[in-house]
Scaffold this active site. Sequence first.
Site, PDB file in Angstrom:
ATOM      1  CE  LYS A 194      -6.990  39.153  36.177  1.00 35.85           C
ATOM      2  NZ  LYS A 194      -7.240  39.351  37.633  1.00 35.85           N
ATOM      3  N   GLY A 247      -0.993  31.373  40.590  1.00 36.95           N
ATOM      4  CA  GLY A 247      -2.224  31.446  41.369  1.00 36.95           C
ATOM      5  C   GLY A 247      -2.564  30.073  41.915  1.00 36.95           C
ATOM      6  CB  SER A 248      -5.642  28.809  43.431  1.00 32.92           C
ATOM      7  OG  SER A 248      -6.562  29.049  42.396  1.00 32.92           O
ATOM      8  CB  THR A 249      -3.852  23.840  42.449  1.00 30.80           C
ATOM      9  OG1 THR A 249      -2.489  23.997  42.872  1.00 30.80           O
ATOM     10  CG2 THR A 249      -3.994  22.535  41.696  1.00 30.80           C
ATOM     11  N   GLY A 252      -5.466  27.139  37.928  1.00 28.26           N
ATOM     12  CA  GLY A 252      -4.489  26.563  36.993  1.00 28.26           C
ATOM     13  C   GLY A 252      -5.096  25.439  36.164  1.00 28.26           C
ATOM     14  CD  GLU A 269       6.216  28.846  38.858  1.00 33.19           C
ATOM     15  OE1 GLU A 269       6.223  28.249  39.953  1.00 33.19           O
ATOM     16  OE2 GLU A 269       7.071  28.663  37.984  1.00 33.19           O
ATOM     17  CB  CYS A 303       3.398  29.728  46.512  1.00 30.24           C
ATOM     18  SG  CYS A 303       4.935  30.525  46.052  1.00 30.24           S
ATOM     19  CD  GLU A 400      -1.677  27.065  48.617  1.00 32.33           C
ATOM     20  OE1 GLU A 400      -2.572  27.196  47.760  1.00 32.33           O
ATOM     21  OE2 GLU A 400      -0.507  27.443  48.431  1.00 32.33           O
TER      22      GLU A 400
HETATM   23  P1  NAD Z   1      -6.373  32.679  42.139  1.00 30.16           P
HETATM   24  O1  NAD Z   1      -6.112  31.478  41.302  1.00 30.16           O
HETATM   25  O2  NAD Z   1      -7.694  32.849  42.748  1.00 30.16           O
HETATM   26  O3  NAD Z   1      -6.109  34.010  41.313  1.00 30.16           O
HETATM   27  C1  NAD Z   1      -4.894  34.246  40.661  1.00 30.16           C
HETATM   28  C2  NAD Z   1      -5.137  35.139  39.470  1.00 30.16           C
HETATM   29  O4  NAD Z   1      -5.947  34.427  38.548  1.00 30.16           O
HETATM   30  C3  NAD Z   1      -5.872  36.435  39.782  1.00 30.16           C
HETATM   31  O5  NAD Z   1      -5.341  37.466  38.974  1.00 30.16           O
HETATM   32  C4  NAD Z   1      -7.299  36.113  39.367  1.00 30.16           C
HETATM   33  O6  NAD Z   1      -8.040  37.248  38.986  1.00 30.16           O
HETATM   34  C5  NAD Z   1      -7.047  35.226  38.168  1.00 30.16           C
HETATM   35  N1  NAD Z   1      -8.163  34.333  37.828  1.00 30.16           N
HETATM   36  C6  NAD Z   1      -9.109  33.810  38.635  1.00 30.16           C
HETATM   37  N2  NAD Z   1      -9.962  33.063  37.919  1.00 30.16           N
HETATM   38  C7  NAD Z   1      -9.545  33.111  36.635  1.00 30.16           C
HETATM   39  C8  NAD Z   1     -10.011  32.551  35.418  1.00 30.16           C
HETATM   40  N3  NAD Z   1     -11.087  31.779  35.371  1.00 30.16           N
HETATM   41  N4  NAD Z   1      -9.314  32.796  34.299  1.00 30.16           N
HETATM   42  C9  NAD Z   1      -8.202  33.549  34.320  1.00 30.16           C
HETATM   43  N5  NAD Z   1      -7.734  34.149  35.426  1.00 30.16           N
HETATM   44  C10 NAD Z   1      -8.392  33.912  36.574  1.00 30.16           C
HETATM   45  O7  NAD Z   1      -5.221  32.681  43.236  1.00 30.16           O
HETATM   46  P2  NAD Z   1      -5.031  33.718  44.410  1.00 30.16           P
HETATM   47  O8  NAD Z   1      -5.992  33.379  45.475  1.00 30.16           O
HETATM   48  O9  NAD Z   1      -4.974  35.099  43.871  1.00 30.16           O
HETATM   49  O10 NAD Z   1      -3.557  33.382  44.880  1.00 30.16           O
HETATM   50  C11 NAD Z   1      -3.245  32.453  45.840  1.00 30.16           C
HETATM   51  C12 NAD Z   1      -2.725  31.189  45.184  1.00 30.16           C
HETATM   52  O11 NAD Z   1      -1.577  31.485  44.395  1.00 30.16           O
HETATM   53  C13 NAD Z   1      -2.253  30.173  46.193  1.00 30.16           C
HETATM   54  O12 NAD Z   1      -2.728  28.908  45.826  1.00 30.16           O
HETATM   55  C14 NAD Z   1      -0.745  30.231  46.077  1.00 30.16           C
HETATM   56  O13 NAD Z   1      -0.083  29.062  46.475  1.00 30.16           O
HETATM   57  C15 NAD Z   1      -0.560  30.535  44.643  1.00 30.16           C
HETATM   58  N6  NAD Z   1       0.766  31.106  44.413  1.00 30.16           N
HETATM   59  C16 NAD Z   1       1.697  30.336  43.783  1.00 30.16           C
HETATM   60  C17 NAD Z   1       2.968  30.830  43.582  1.00 30.16           C
HETATM   61  C18 NAD Z   1       4.014  30.031  42.868  1.00 30.16           C
HETATM   62  O14 NAD Z   1       4.958  30.621  42.388  1.00 30.16           O
HETATM   63  N7  NAD Z   1       3.882  28.734  42.765  1.00 30.16           N
HETATM   64  C19 NAD Z   1       3.286  32.107  44.020  1.00 30.16           C
HETATM   65  C20 NAD Z   1       2.313  32.857  44.668  1.00 30.16           C
HETATM   66  C21 NAD Z   1       1.043  32.341  44.850  1.00 30.16           C
END
Ligand code: NAD
Length: 498
Positions: A194, A247-249, A252, A269, A303, A400
């Site tokens: 996804k 994605g975001s903490t 997560g 991550e 990130c 962040e």
């Molecule tokens: P996000 O958490 O908003 O979204 C990430 C993904 O999760 C998207 O595909 C989104 O549709 C999905 N998502 C959102 N809500 C969900 C839910 N309730 N259930 C399941 N999936 C859901 O993050 P973002 O804004 O897309 O990305 C930015 C974040 O990602 C930043 O915090 C960044 O630091 C982090 N990031 C981390 C790494 C790493 O390797 N540590 C790498 C890149 C980005």
Amino acid sequence: MNAPVLTDRLKALETGFFAETHKLFIDGKWIDSESGQTIDVINPATGQVIAKVQAANAADIDKAVKAARRAFESGPWPAMNGTERAKLMWRLADALEEEGDEIGLVETLNNGMPMMMARMGAVGGSANNLRYNAGWAGKINGETIVGHNLSRHTYTLKQPVGVVGAITPWNFPLPMAIAKIAPAMAAGCTVVLKPAELTPLTAIRLGKLIERVGIPPGVVNIVTGYGDPAGKALVEHPDVDRISFTGSTATGKWIVQASAGNLKRVSLELGGKSPVLIFPDADLEKAIPGAAMGIFGNAGQVCVAGSRLYVHKDVFDKVVDGVTGMAKALRVGPGIEAETQMGPLISQRQLDRVTSYVQSGREQGAEVVVGGERSGNQGYFMQPTVLAETNRDMRVVQEEIFGPVVCAMPINDEDIEQIARTANDTTYGLAAYIWTRDMSVAHKLARKLQAGTVSVNGSAGIDAAVPFGGYKQSGWGRENGHEGAEHFYETKTVSVAL
Ligand code: NAD
């Protein structure tokens, strides 16, 4: 890519790939979503809609998980030997390279990153990741163990974990998808991907290549949609064995709770607030551009961005002047312009978020040395920004921002313990950067930093062969390398009475 070729490619995309409403890739077929809804995909350099993809709902996710389950239980993929799987993964890598210029352009138009970064980093890096992980296929094996009871013959088997739900963010769309799909495929798992709703286009292209090179149906399913309902349904699905999330903490943390239903395995991550530590003996010719591009690269939407800059007081002014000079000189513009060094932020929402962080910094007493504002009035461009007079109690230092904003702070004559405490003083622990010629200081500090990756005298970057992940609230588990590949296996002990 010269200008006439670029113009031709843009036209071809406009009338071809971008003109379609993209379907979901499930069980090797492109099918319509049950929801009947679509998502407008926006070019962040213009704010204009460039394409449409379908928005999956829970019923679509269920179909994709069922297809992945069938492919896992009765399809050819897990039954192939490692070499056969590796061959197909290499074919996919080659296909990515063959269409690399166009796929790179799609990444640039959807995410905003400069073309060179998209072509070499995103597409080239993804092809290499596939080749690297193909090397693990068939090479992760169990062991024979002589236990305490010598009248038993005991060994372990490494078996693929099953159906993997991969959920990815928008900042490096293709590499994030491949970082999950490649080790899962090598292990013999099947996947439902996804991608982020803001940047689904290179994942669709990947689906077309998966189809073209003959990877069996159901091995990789690509389901575009929003976090809620599509991502949510994948995390909650009782027949998914592992979630691999970047994605975001905040998301997560939600995933940890939502995956408890069937206790699926979870790797995360997440975000970062990484410190950059510059000592007075550092090679400033390298440290200054290193610090600048460590936060302005990909407009800070990285990130591992070095967003807290701690500089020894003896060289503080010189470093801050240097980073400020680079911020002023940086060519900010659309990723498709050859001279662009920093593209736009991903969305209006992200632009609002970043500018509101700068405003909160101002309100809490920070000085805006350079930048701090939106750049231009079309698209979502932000000026590269340096904040000074910042301290640990400010939101800009603790949270962040995910934009091109760095907080510069002096280090006085403190000992290594104190410097490490300052560097570790956030809830995150993804990366840390040290600039010094004194290797004793570098190694001592590296041991004390709470960070998944410590880079000395230049960024380690992300390497498919090297474990990557976070301490503290930056995540669970490691992606990449042997350790990352291991996530996609269960260990089974077989013990036979002799
Ligand atoms: P996000 O958490 O908003 O979204 C990430 C993904 O999760 C998207 O595909 C989104 O549709 C999905 N998502 C959102 N809500 C969900 C839910 N309730 N259930 C399941 N999936 C859901 O993050 P973002 O804004 O897309 O990305 C930015 C974040 O990602 C930043 O915090 C960044 O630091 C982090 N990031 C981390 C790494 C790493 O390797 N540590 C790498 C890149 C980005």
